[in-house]
Design a protein around this motif. Structure first.
Motif, PDB file in Angstrom:
ATOM      1  N   LEU A   1      -2.182   4.994   9.158  1.00 56.13           N
ATOM      2  CA  LEU A   1      -2.649   3.629   8.891  1.00 56.13           C
ATOM      3  C   LEU A   1      -2.167   2.658   9.957  1.00 56.13           C
ATOM      4  CD1 LEU A   1      -2.525   3.115   5.029  1.00 56.13           C
ATOM      5  CD2 LEU A   1      -4.505   3.003   6.518  1.00 56.13           C
TER       6      LEU A   1
ATOM      7  N   GLU B   1       3.265  10.662   7.237  1.00 51.58           N
ATOM      8  CA  GLU B   1       2.168  10.775   8.195  1.00 51.58           C
ATOM      9  C   GLU B   1       1.028   9.817   7.864  1.00 51.58           C
ATOM     10  OE1 GLU B   1       4.672  14.298   8.086  1.00 51.58           O
ATOM     11  OE2 GLU B   1       3.444  13.437   6.484  1.00 51.58           O
ATOM     12  N   GLN B   2       0.845   9.512   6.585  1.00 48.24           N
ATOM     13  CA  GLN B   2      -0.178   8.547   6.181  1.00 48.24           C
ATOM     14  C   GLN B   2       0.207   7.137   6.631  1.00 48.24           C
ATOM     15  OE1 GLN B   2       0.060   9.777   2.004  1.00 48.24           O
ATOM     16  NE2 GLN B   2      -2.154  10.126   2.069  1.00 48.24           N
ATOM     17  N   VAL B   3       1.501   6.838   6.589  1.00 48.98           N
ATOM     18  CA  VAL B   3       1.980   5.543   7.077  1.00 48.98           C
ATOM     19  C   VAL B   3       1.651   5.422   8.560  1.00 48.98           C
ATOM     20  CG1 VAL B   3       4.028   4.103   7.475  1.00 48.98           C
ATOM     21  CG2 VAL B   3       3.808   5.399   5.338  1.00 48.98           C
TER      22      VAL B   3
ATOM     23  N   PHE C   1       0.855  -1.179   0.000  1.00 48.07           N
ATOM     24  CA  PHE C   1       0.000   0.000   0.000  1.00 48.07           C
ATOM     25  C   PHE C   1       0.895   1.234   0.000  1.00 48.07           C
ATOM     26  CE2 PHE C   1      -2.252  -3.457   1.903  1.00 48.07           C
ATOM     27  CZ  PHE C   1      -3.587  -3.299   1.573  1.00 48.07           C
TER      28      PHE C   1
ATOM     29  N   THR D   1       8.186   2.568   6.425  1.00 50.07           N
ATOM     30  CA  THR D   1       7.301   1.432   6.220  1.00 50.07           C
ATOM     31  C   THR D   1       6.905   0.755   7.521  1.00 50.07           C
ATOM     32  OG1 THR D   1       7.065  -0.646   4.978  1.00 50.07           O
ATOM     33  CG2 THR D   1       9.219  -0.204   5.938  1.00 50.07           C
TER      34      THR D   1
ATOM     35  N   CYS E   1       1.863   5.094   0.141  1.00 47.34           N
ATOM     36  CA  CYS E   1       1.387   6.346   0.722  1.00 47.34           C
ATOM     37  C   CYS E   1       2.195   7.501   0.132  1.00 47.34           C
ATOM     38  CB  CYS E   1       1.553   6.341   2.241  1.00 47.34           C
ATOM     39  SG  CYS E   1       0.485   5.176   3.091  1.00 47.34           S
ATOM     40  N   GLU E   2       1.595   8.691   0.133  1.00 49.62           N
ATOM     41  CA  GLU E   2       2.283   9.861  -0.397  1.00 49.62           C
ATOM     42  C   GLU E   2       3.081  10.598   0.671  1.00 49.62           C
ATOM     43  OE1 GLU E   2      -0.504  12.331  -2.468  1.00 49.62           O
ATOM     44  OE2 GLU E   2      -1.152  10.701  -3.773  1.00 49.62           O
ATOM     45  N   GLN E   3       2.721  10.419   1.942  1.00 50.68           N
ATOM     46  CA  GLN E   3       3.380  11.123   3.039  1.00 50.68           C
ATOM     47  C   GLN E   3       3.676  10.149   4.179  1.00 50.68           C
ATOM     48  OE1 GLN E   3       4.254  14.326   2.780  1.00 50.68           O
ATOM     49  NE2 GLN E   3       3.308  14.398   0.754  1.00 50.68           N
TER      50      GLN E   3
ATOM     51  N   VAL F   1       2.780  -1.251   4.244  1.00 49.56           N
ATOM     52  CA  VAL F   1       2.426   0.148   4.005  1.00 49.56           C
ATOM     53  C   VAL F   1       3.739   0.910   3.950  1.00 49.56           C
ATOM     54  CG1 VAL F   1       1.232   2.162   4.931  1.00 49.56           C
ATOM     55  CG2 VAL F   1       0.224  -0.120   5.200  1.00 49.56           C
ATOM     56  N   TYR F   2       3.888   1.773   2.949  1.00 46.25           N
ATOM     57  CA  TYR F   2       5.176   2.448   2.795  1.00 46.25           C
ATOM     58  C   TYR F   2       5.035   3.788   2.091  1.00 46.25           C
ATOM     59  CZ  TYR F   2       5.016   0.933  -2.082  1.00 46.25           C
ATOM     60  OH  TYR F   2       4.652   0.753  -3.394  1.00 46.25           O
ATOM     61  N   LYS F   3       6.015   4.650   2.367  1.00 45.79           N
ATOM     62  CA  LYS F   3       6.211   5.913   1.659  1.00 45.79           C
ATOM     63  C   LYS F   3       7.640   5.855   1.135  1.00 45.79           C
ATOM     64  CE  LYS F   3       6.927  10.340   0.731  1.00 45.79           C
ATOM     65  NZ  LYS F   3       8.059  10.612  -0.165  1.00 45.79           N
TER      66      LYS F   3
END
Length: 126
Positions: free
Chosen positions: A81, A76-78, A70, A104, A72-74, A117-119
């Motif tokens: 989640l 903070e989103q990581v 998944f 991640t 992420c763009e930022q 989950v990663y940016k």
């Protein structure tokens, strides 16, 4: 050349897995039966769950052999989640950490499939 458009993961119980992913993705499966479930996400990605007991031809893998990623763009989103999935009781295999490719964490689904989950770092091209 054909472009891959779907991943099928083998699960013990497609109905339970569909419920798990329904909550995780905030989406409803477009197909659902006792042996199979299919989600089609907004970006066109298809995620299917097939009973490892009925897949044909029989699969050698018994579950937990896939990693669904998944992006992420930022950062903070990581983190958001991570907190959300912790609150849902997901098993966390790796807490948020900076790695060579980016920021991640990894959780697991009911069958042990990894959910990364990663940016990405700015310089990474993956």
């Amino acid at each position: 050349m054909s472009t891959p458009s779907m991943i099928i993961i083998y699960v013990d119980n497609p109905q339970k897995s569909a419920d798990f992913y329904r909550q995780l993705l905030g989406a409803e499966p477009v197909e659902h039966s006792p042996t199979f479930a299919l989600f089609v996400l907004n970006n066109g990605f298809k995620l299917a769950m097939w009973s490892r007991h009925t897949v044909e031809p029989a699969a050698r893998a018994t579950g937990g052999g896939a990693e669904i990623c998944f992006l992420c763009e930022q950062p903070e989103q990581v983190d958001a989640l991570y907190q959300q999935w912790l609150g849902k009781g997901l098993t966390i295999a790796q807490h948020p950490v900076a790695m060579d490719f980016g920021y991640t964490f990894v959780a697991e689904d009911l069958d042990g499939h990894r959910l990364r989950v990663y940016k990405l770092n700015e310089e990474s091209s993956v």
